[in-house]
Write a protein that holds these residues in place. Sequence first.
Motif, short mmCIF file in Angstrom:
data_model
loop_
_atom_site.label_atom_id
_atom_site.label_comp_id
_atom_site.label_asym_id
_atom_site.label_seq_id
_atom_site.Cartn_x
_atom_site.Cartn_y
_atom_site.Cartn_z
N GLU A 116 9.67 8.52 4.87
CA GLU A 116 9.95 7.10 4.72
C GLU A 116 10.45 6.50 6.03
O GLU A 116 10.06 5.38 6.40
N ILE A 117 11.27 7.25 6.74
CA ILE A 117 11.78 6.77 8.03
C ILE A 117 10.64 6.62 9.03
O ILE A 117 10.56 5.62 9.76
N VAL A 154 18.29 -3.11 11.31
CA VAL A 154 19.02 -2.00 10.69
C VAL A 154 18.53 -1.78 9.27
O VAL A 154 18.43 -2.73 8.49
N THR A 155 18.22 -0.50 8.94
CA THR A 155 17.77 -0.16 7.60
C THR A 155 18.48 1.12 7.16
O THR A 155 18.49 2.11 7.89
N GLU A 156 19.06 1.08 5.99
CA GLU A 156 19.68 2.28 5.43
C GLU A 156 18.67 3.01 4.56
O GLU A 156 18.05 2.43 3.68
N VAL A 157 18.53 4.31 4.84
CA VAL A 157 17.58 5.15 4.10
C VAL A 157 18.32 6.42 3.69
O VAL A 157 18.53 7.31 4.51
N GLY A 158 18.72 6.49 2.43
CA GLY A 158 19.48 7.65 1.98
C GLY A 158 20.74 7.79 2.82
O GLY A 158 21.48 6.82 3.03
N PRO A 159 21.01 8.98 3.36
CA PRO A 159 22.21 9.17 4.19
C PRO A 159 22.02 8.71 5.63
O PRO A 159 22.94 8.82 6.44
N PHE A 160 20.83 8.19 5.94
CA PHE A 160 20.50 7.80 7.31
C PHE A 160 20.64 6.30 7.51
O PHE A 160 20.50 5.50 6.57
N VAL A 161 20.88 5.95 8.76
CA VAL A 161 20.83 4.56 9.18
C VAL A 161 19.82 4.47 10.31
O VAL A 161 20.00 5.10 11.36
N VAL A 164 14.57 3.57 19.26
CA VAL A 164 14.96 3.82 17.87
C VAL A 164 16.22 4.69 17.86
O VAL A 164 16.33 5.63 18.64
N PHE A 165 17.15 4.35 16.98
CA PHE A 165 18.34 5.17 16.75
C PHE A 165 18.29 5.65 15.30
O PHE A 165 18.10 4.84 14.39
N LEU A 166 18.47 6.94 15.11
CA LEU A 166 18.53 7.48 13.76
C LEU A 166 19.89 8.14 13.57
O LEU A 166 20.14 9.24 14.05
N PHE A 167 20.78 7.42 12.89
CA PHE A 167 22.15 7.88 12.70
C PHE A 167 22.33 8.46 11.31
O PHE A 167 21.50 8.29 10.40
N ARG A 168 23.47 9.12 11.12
CA ARG A 168 23.99 9.44 9.79
C ARG A 168 25.09 8.42 9.48
O ARG A 168 25.87 8.05 10.36
#
Length: 667
Positions: A530-531, A655-662, A611-615
């Motif tokens: 999805e990300i 900014v998009t929240e996807v499960g435990p990810f931001v 792109v930043f993929l955070f928790r």
Amino acid sequence: MTTSVSADRQDPTTAPQEADSGPTTAARLGRTALLLLMAVVVGAVVSIIGLKAIETVNWPAFNSSNVTRSLTTAGQVLAIAVLVVVALLYRYGKGRVLVPFLSAAAMSAFVTVTIGMPLGATRLYLFGLSVDQEFRTEYLTRMTSSPRLADMTYPDLPPYYPAGWFWWGGRFANLLGQPGWEAYKPWAIVSMAVAAAVAVLLFNRMFGADRGVALGLAVTTLALLYASPEPYAAILVIIGVPMMIVLTYALRGRTRAAEGPAGPLRGSTSWPAVIGAGVFLGISAATYTLYTGLFALTAILLACYFLVQGWLAASNKATPTRTVKAHRREIVVAVMGRLLSVGVIAGLIALLVWAPYLLKRLSSAPASGGTAEHYLPERGATFPLPMFGVNLVGAITMIGLLWILLRFRTRTVAVAMGATVITVYLFCLLSMLMTALGTTLLSFRLEPILVAALAAAGVFGVVDIGHWAVGRFGDVRVVVGAVAVLAAIAAAQSIPGHLGTEITTAYTDTDGYGKRADERPAGAESYFAEIDKLIGEQTGRPATENVVLTADFGFLSIYPYWGFQGLTSHYANPLAEFDKRAAAIARWAKAEDADQLVRHLDESPWKAPDVFLFRYSSDGYSLRLAEDVYPNDPNVKRYTVTFDPSVFDDPRFEVTEVGPFVLVVRK
């Protein structure tokens, strides 16, 4: 009196050869080349068919059922049975055409069933997408996305780690139409199966199929036992053992082991052996730097041994001093000429992979932060002594050690394996001493070569023991053969148990399709698809045109995004300046508003992340990064860098929240 497996039979590596010219030699070399090509084709076809057959059944997970282990053992026994038939056919002069084909097919099948069957219900290879396998999978994903040589993580950098195995793996993945991460397992197994097929035919060619299949099986079994989690290492172990024999003959010249080195250079050199040794070392350099260092050091040690041996053999008080000096000069020129020739051939092949990186370094490009040698586990602080283990490996390696010591002066194989063993221990000693300078040589990774070399010598030791037993007790060849076959089965069937942790991880890790092979709930990695879709929609660019800053490096293993920072400094390209990038990330995290962060990104000396993929955490958007803490063991310390969410509350970011990810995408 009836003879056993004869030690008196002509050994092609110890017998003096005719000059490497003329139709007879050309025909012999042509047949050898065709046999090796046949081994590659048969090994690949058998392995691919085997893997496809395994995939057709919905097997239970290895970590929750003994079904796949049972079938693994059955397959191993059948493969070994075919090898026994091959030895008997050769022994009785039957099936001349079938012997090489069956040898290659059986060894390929042995590798395929030993590793492929336990992994039959998962798409992942040993260790899944964890630990070192994470960066190896990332590398294969990179090479699958494009045939251009490139760093696995960092954009616009040439590769630091040799790309040979991964480059061909990328072409394999393209051929199958699979993503790199999914092609990793079949490529690892097929490439090891091909290596085993090639090795057994090399052994057959040198020693006859009765001893050749035993040598191939022993070396392959121990390579799988000790090195299969690192498949390109296993390949070099499997082929490296017979090629060390070729290297020994190449450096010595066309004489027997007891006769010492031959001169002059032109008339007494086996140039096919020199070329073969050089090609092998070149391929090794394009595959694995550490093992190449060992093989190169072995070549130097062998050359020194031959120089001393030739120098002493030339001493003769009855011969004029001028003649002795001329002969010694002839030997020195011959041995050093062969060593130089091997080195030049190897270097030219290695440059196919190493040239981009070396050119970049020579251009004075900045480099820092790479700490590949900063690792010293407990087994790296002691000498590996497998021959004292109370098990089958201990027995065969002890026999091998004793055989080397007893036959070193008269057998080329003993010289080759002995030099390899000595070099491993020299490498270990040097690595231990290097710790005083704040680094190591990662010598603990050389144990597979040590064990395989001793095991190969052990096979010859068993042959000599069988010869002695026949002379002492009469015709007991069936007894010796039966015990040897049962020992082979016992060693082979122990491999899945020895690799239990690695196999289990392949079932418990979440794969690139968001599934766990053990049918249990998937981890956070199930959100990666999805990300990936969101990044494509929000940036409008393919993965290979985006740079991602993330601490979830499994994402980079599955999709060919470029990374701003690598997994750890130990896997980082020195040209990437890992330490300076880490400092930059810490500085960015302190940004108080969007303007300040954007300014930092624009001023970055490296290509800044798109792109930043955070928790998500209670403190903000976090990245769990790693730093080198050598000489501590473990050598990696994890630390968290947290960004203030308000910094990204700006039209320049999405900014998009996807499960435990931001997920944060810079517009």
